[in-house]
Design a protein around this motif. Structure first.
Motif, PDB file in Angstrom:
ATOM      1  N   CYS A  78       0.821  -1.210   0.000  1.00  0.00           N
ATOM      2  CA  CYS A  78       0.000   0.000   0.000  1.00  0.00           C
ATOM      3  C   CYS A  78       0.856   1.262   0.000  1.00  0.00           C
ATOM      4  O   CYS A  78       1.744   1.416   0.843  1.00  0.00           O
ATOM      5  N   ILE A  79       0.551   2.142  -0.952  1.00  0.00           N
ATOM      6  CA  ILE A  79       1.234   3.420  -1.098  1.00  0.00           C
ATOM      7  C   ILE A  79       0.254   4.518  -0.701  1.00  0.00           C
ATOM      8  O   ILE A  79      -0.844   4.609  -1.264  1.00  0.00           O
ATOM      9  N   TYR A  80       0.643   5.365   0.249  1.00  0.00           N
ATOM     10  CA  TYR A  80      -0.195   6.489   0.676  1.00  0.00           C
ATOM     11  C   TYR A  80       0.325   7.747   0.010  1.00  0.00           C
ATOM     12  O   TYR A  80       1.472   8.145   0.212  1.00  0.00           O
ATOM     13  N   LEU A  81      -0.509   8.389  -0.809  1.00  0.00           N
ATOM     14  CA  LEU A  81      -0.178   9.668  -1.422  1.00  0.00           C
ATOM     15  C   LEU A  81      -0.645  10.766  -0.481  1.00  0.00           C
ATOM     16  O   LEU A  81      -1.838  11.051  -0.374  1.00  0.00           O
ATOM     17  N   ASN A  82       0.297  11.360   0.217  1.00  0.00           N
ATOM     18  CA  ASN A  82       0.012  12.362   1.229  1.00  0.00           C
ATOM     19  C   ASN A  82       0.064  13.754   0.610  1.00  0.00           C
ATOM     20  O   ASN A  82       1.099  14.163   0.096  1.00  0.00           O
ATOM     21  N   ALA A  83      -1.053  14.461   0.663  1.00  0.00           N
ATOM     22  CA  ALA A  83      -1.135  15.813   0.129  1.00  0.00           C
ATOM     23  C   ALA A  83      -1.612  16.757   1.221  1.00  0.00           C
ATOM     24  O   ALA A  83      -2.412  16.379   2.080  1.00  0.00           O
ATOM     25  N   SER A  84      -1.139  17.981   1.181  1.00  0.00           N
ATOM     26  CA  SER A  84      -1.553  18.977   2.168  1.00  0.00           C
ATOM     27  C   SER A  84      -2.988  19.427   1.906  1.00  0.00           C
ATOM     28  O   SER A  84      -3.530  19.239   0.808  1.00  0.00           O
ATOM     29  N   GLN A  85      -3.579  20.036   2.906  1.00  0.00           N
ATOM     30  CA  GLN A  85      -4.931  20.549   2.767  1.00  0.00           C
ATOM     31  C   GLN A  85      -4.995  21.552   1.610  1.00  0.00           C
ATOM     32  O   GLN A  85      -5.948  21.536   0.825  1.00  0.00           O
ATOM     33  N   GLU A  86      -4.004  22.401   1.479  1.00  0.00           N
ATOM     34  CA  GLU A  86      -3.993  23.408   0.416  1.00  0.00           C
ATOM     35  C   GLU A  86      -3.985  22.752  -0.967  1.00  0.00           C
ATOM     36  O   GLU A  86      -4.728  23.157  -1.867  1.00  0.00           O
ATOM     37  N   THR A  87      -3.159  21.728  -1.134  1.00  0.00           N
ATOM     38  CA  THR A  87      -3.111  21.002  -2.409  1.00  0.00           C
ATOM     39  C   THR A  87      -4.456  20.361  -2.709  1.00  0.00           C
ATOM     40  O   THR A  87      -4.965  20.432  -3.835  1.00  0.00           O
ATOM     41  N   LEU A  88      -5.067  19.744  -1.703  1.00  0.00           N
ATOM     42  CA  LEU A  88      -6.359  19.085  -1.895  1.00  0.00           C
ATOM     43  C   LEU A  88      -7.454  20.089  -2.259  1.00  0.00           C
ATOM     44  O   LEU A  88      -8.262  19.834  -3.153  1.00  0.00           O
ATOM     45  N   VAL A  89      -7.470  21.231  -1.592  1.00  0.00           N
ATOM     46  CA  VAL A  89      -8.453  22.269  -1.924  1.00  0.00           C
ATOM     47  C   VAL A  89      -8.276  22.689  -3.378  1.00  0.00           C
ATOM     48  O   VAL A  89      -9.252  22.786  -4.132  1.00  0.00           O
ATOM     49  N   ASN A  90      -7.042  22.919  -3.802  1.00  0.00           N
ATOM     50  CA  ASN A  90      -6.782  23.326  -5.184  1.00  0.00           C
ATOM     51  C   ASN A  90      -7.240  22.265  -6.183  1.00  0.00           C
ATOM     52  O   ASN A  90      -7.794  22.590  -7.227  1.00  0.00           O
ATOM     53  N   HIS A  91      -7.016  21.000  -5.859  1.00  0.00           N
ATOM     54  CA  HIS A  91      -7.401  19.914  -6.769  1.00  0.00           C
ATOM     55  C   HIS A  91      -8.907  19.675  -6.797  1.00  0.00           C
ATOM     56  O   HIS A  91      -9.444  19.226  -7.810  1.00  0.00           O
ATOM     57  N   LEU A  92      -9.581  19.949  -5.678  1.00  0.00           N
ATOM     58  CA  LEU A  92     -10.987  19.563  -5.548  1.00  0.00           C
ATOM     59  C   LEU A  92     -11.998  20.697  -5.726  1.00  0.00           C
ATOM     60  O   LEU A  92     -13.184  20.429  -5.873  1.00  0.00           O
TER      61      LEU A  92
END
Length: 177
Positions: free
Chosen positions: A107-121
């Protein structure tokens, strides 16, 4: 061998999984897509009509079937031709799923910051059942507080994705294998 990819929605699981599949010349499977095909409805429709609990049950059974099918059909050298499996963002929150993933996959966990996730979503939040109709930043923060430690415990490898391209993330995963 199955390489599973976990992480919060919008972190790049499917895109990175497809890229790994290309680089390793192996099959790619998106758990959400398999569920939609199996049930004949979209994930938002399942959530809207049946609720999250029913969706998680379907998700667990689908994951069990994928893992069992892979175990029944071993290839001569799985390390040379693994299956890449992109998980849903909440899959590991079902304890039985987290256990199966940790024990039966790499299992590979792709860890992204809240800021990155907001930008992507931000452009697609309304199509995501757990984000629709909420303050996106607050909801991501709330869910990340609930999920982060489970992502970390389930994973064998953690890759930080902030500021990285899909190609760069895929190469980082390959260097960990």
């Amino acid at each position: 061998m199955i390489l599973s990819i976990t992480g919060f929605m919008g972190c790049g699981k499917s895109s990175v999984g497809r890229k790994l599949s290309q680089l390793l010349c192996c099959p790619f499977m998106d758990l959400d897509a398999v569920i939609e095909e199996r049930v004949g409805r979209t994930i938002p429709e399942i959530f809207a009509n049946d609720g999250e609990t029913a969706f998680r049950d379907i998700e667990k059974e689908t994951l069990k079937d994928i893992l069992a099918s892979n175990a029944e059909n071993p290839q001569s050298d799985r390390r040379q031709n693994p299956l890449i499996l992109s998980l849903g963002g909440g899959t590991v929150m079902t304890p039985e799923c987290a256990e199966m993933i940790h024990e039966k996959t790499m299992c590979i966990y792709l860890n992204a910051s809240q800021e990155t996730l907001v930008n992507h979503l931000e452009s697609e939040a309304s199509a995501r059942p757990l984000l629709s109709g909420t303050n996106l930043r607050d909801r991501i923060s709330e869910l990340m507080i609930l999920r982060s430690s489970t992502y970390e415990k389930t994973a064998h490898v953690i890759i930080d994705t902030d500021g990285k391209t899909i190609d760069c993330i895929a190469e980082a995963i390959l260097s960990e294998l």
